[in-house]
Design an enzyme around this catalytic site. Structure first.
Site, PDB file in Angstrom:
ATOM      1  N   ALA A  47       0.839  -1.216   0.000  1.00 28.28           N
ATOM      2  CA  ALA A  47       0.000   0.000   0.000  1.00 28.28           C
ATOM      3  C   ALA A  47       0.862   1.250   0.000  1.00 28.28           C
ATOM      4  O   ALA A  47       0.588   2.210  -0.735  1.00 28.28           O
ATOM      5  CB  ALA A  47      -0.926  -0.011   1.214  1.00 28.28           C
ATOM      6  N   TYR A  48       1.908   1.258   0.817  1.00 28.36           N
ATOM      7  CA  TYR A  48       2.729   2.453   0.954  1.00 28.36           C
ATOM      8  C   TYR A  48       3.462   2.779  -0.349  1.00 28.36           C
ATOM      9  O   TYR A  48       3.426   3.912  -0.833  1.00 28.36           O
ATOM     10  CB  TYR A  48       3.724   2.268   2.095  1.00 28.36           C
ATOM     11  CG  TYR A  48       4.533   3.513   2.390  1.00 28.36           C
ATOM     12  CD1 TYR A  48       3.935   4.622   2.972  1.00 28.36           C
ATOM     13  CD2 TYR A  48       5.888   3.574   2.074  1.00 28.36           C
ATOM     14  CE1 TYR A  48       4.672   5.769   3.240  1.00 28.36           C
ATOM     15  CE2 TYR A  48       6.632   4.712   2.339  1.00 28.36           C
ATOM     16  CZ  TYR A  48       6.016   5.809   2.923  1.00 28.36           C
ATOM     17  OH  TYR A  48       6.749   6.949   3.169  1.00 28.36           O
ATOM     18  N   SER A  49       4.140   1.774  -0.928  1.00 26.95           N
ATOM     19  CA  SER A  49       4.858   2.021  -2.175  1.00 26.95           C
ATOM     20  C   SER A  49       3.896   2.415  -3.290  1.00 26.95           C
ATOM     21  O   SER A  49       4.197   3.313  -4.086  1.00 26.95           O
ATOM     22  CB  SER A  49       5.664   0.786  -2.583  1.00 26.95           C
ATOM     23  OG  SER A  49       6.797   0.617  -1.754  1.00 26.95           O
ATOM     24  N   SER A  69       1.131   4.022  -3.019  1.00 25.67           N
ATOM     25  CA  SER A  69       0.702   5.417  -2.820  1.00 25.67           C
ATOM     26  C   SER A  69       1.804   6.390  -3.209  1.00 25.67           C
ATOM     27  O   SER A  69       1.543   7.463  -3.765  1.00 25.67           O
ATOM     28  CB  SER A  69       0.290   5.641  -1.360  1.00 25.67           C
ATOM     29  OG  SER A  69       1.407   5.628  -0.474  1.00 25.67           O
TER      30      SER A  69
END
Length: 246
Positions: A160-162, A164
């Site tokens: 999710a972080y990458s 985003s």
């Protein structure tokens, strides 16, 4: 170029900083205050934001706290209007607002995905869009975004972080193409391993004492903001000494 020479390049410039209540945003606010910039400080945590604004004023800077949720278009528009009403223009934007979710893919929730995208991608787009429109009317400016090295690569638990951060990178590069020759310069800062509150809620074994400091990150932001008007620092990678190339 020493600090005094860099400071001259941003003195009296109006800089809006999102995520200014803590971490990299707070460090950037205090460094820019010391350099003589005028600051619009943006975050959701109003009490923490007021503390940063007070600290900036003690350094001699003009600073205003503007509580804003960067995921809400109406609030972003109001923030830009308030900054323009006070300062008359915006010369620089530093996108530091962000959230971090690092966990195995099978444990990732829909709420994790929605929240990470809302702040790290949508928030960057909304704020850059609104501030960029104001810059177009006043002759340009600089937009600096610390997207982190996971805007270029992935690690375990970073789905999710990458995603985003890659989304923010794609959006900002598209904006740079659209605003080419408009006077708006966009810089992406790929900062690796910054010892900030990002890591406080992440269950991952890391050596925070070997990371970059938030002050190191703030120095990189100042460097990007003071680039000459006829040139743009498109991308900068700054890694801890223990991590060389990505």
């Amino acid at each position: 170029m020493n600090f005094q020479e860099q400071a001259e390049m941003v003195k009296d410039k109006v800089i809006v900083i999102t995520g200014a209540s803590s971490g990299i945003g707070r460090a950037a606010a205090l460094l820019l205050a010391n350099a003589g910039a005028r600051l619009g400080l943006v975050a959701r945590n109003y009490h923490a934001l007021l503390e940063v604004a007070d600290a900036a004023r003690q350094l001699g800077a003009q600073a205003m706290a503007i509580p804003t949720d960067v995921t809400q278009k109406d609030q972003v528009a109001d923030m830009v209007s308030e900054a323009l009403a006070t300062f008359g223009r915006i010369d620089g934007l530093v996108n530091c607002a962000g959230v971090g979710v690092i966990r195995p893919i099978e444990q990732l929730t829909e709420e994790d995905i929605d929240r990470t995208y809302a702040v790290n991608t949508k928030g960057v787009i909304l704020v850059s869009q609104a501030v960029g429109a104001a810059m177009l009317r006043t002759g340009g400016g600089r937009i600096v975004t610390p997207v982190g090295t996971m805007g270029r690569y992935v690690m375990r638990g970073s789905a999710a972080y990458s995603a985003s951060k890659w989304g923010a990178v794609g959006a900002l590069k598209a904006m740079a193409t659209e605003w080419q020759r408009s006077g708006i310069g966009i810089t992406l800062l790929y900062l690796g391993g910054v010892n900030s509150p990002f890591w406080d809620g992440i269950d991952l074994k890391v050596q925070r004492d070997k990371m970059l400091s938030v002050d190191d990150a703030a120095q990189a932001i100042l460097y990007a903001l003071q680039a000459p008007s006829n040139g743009v620092l498109n991308e900068l990678v700054l890694q801890p000494e223990s991590h060389q190339f990505i």
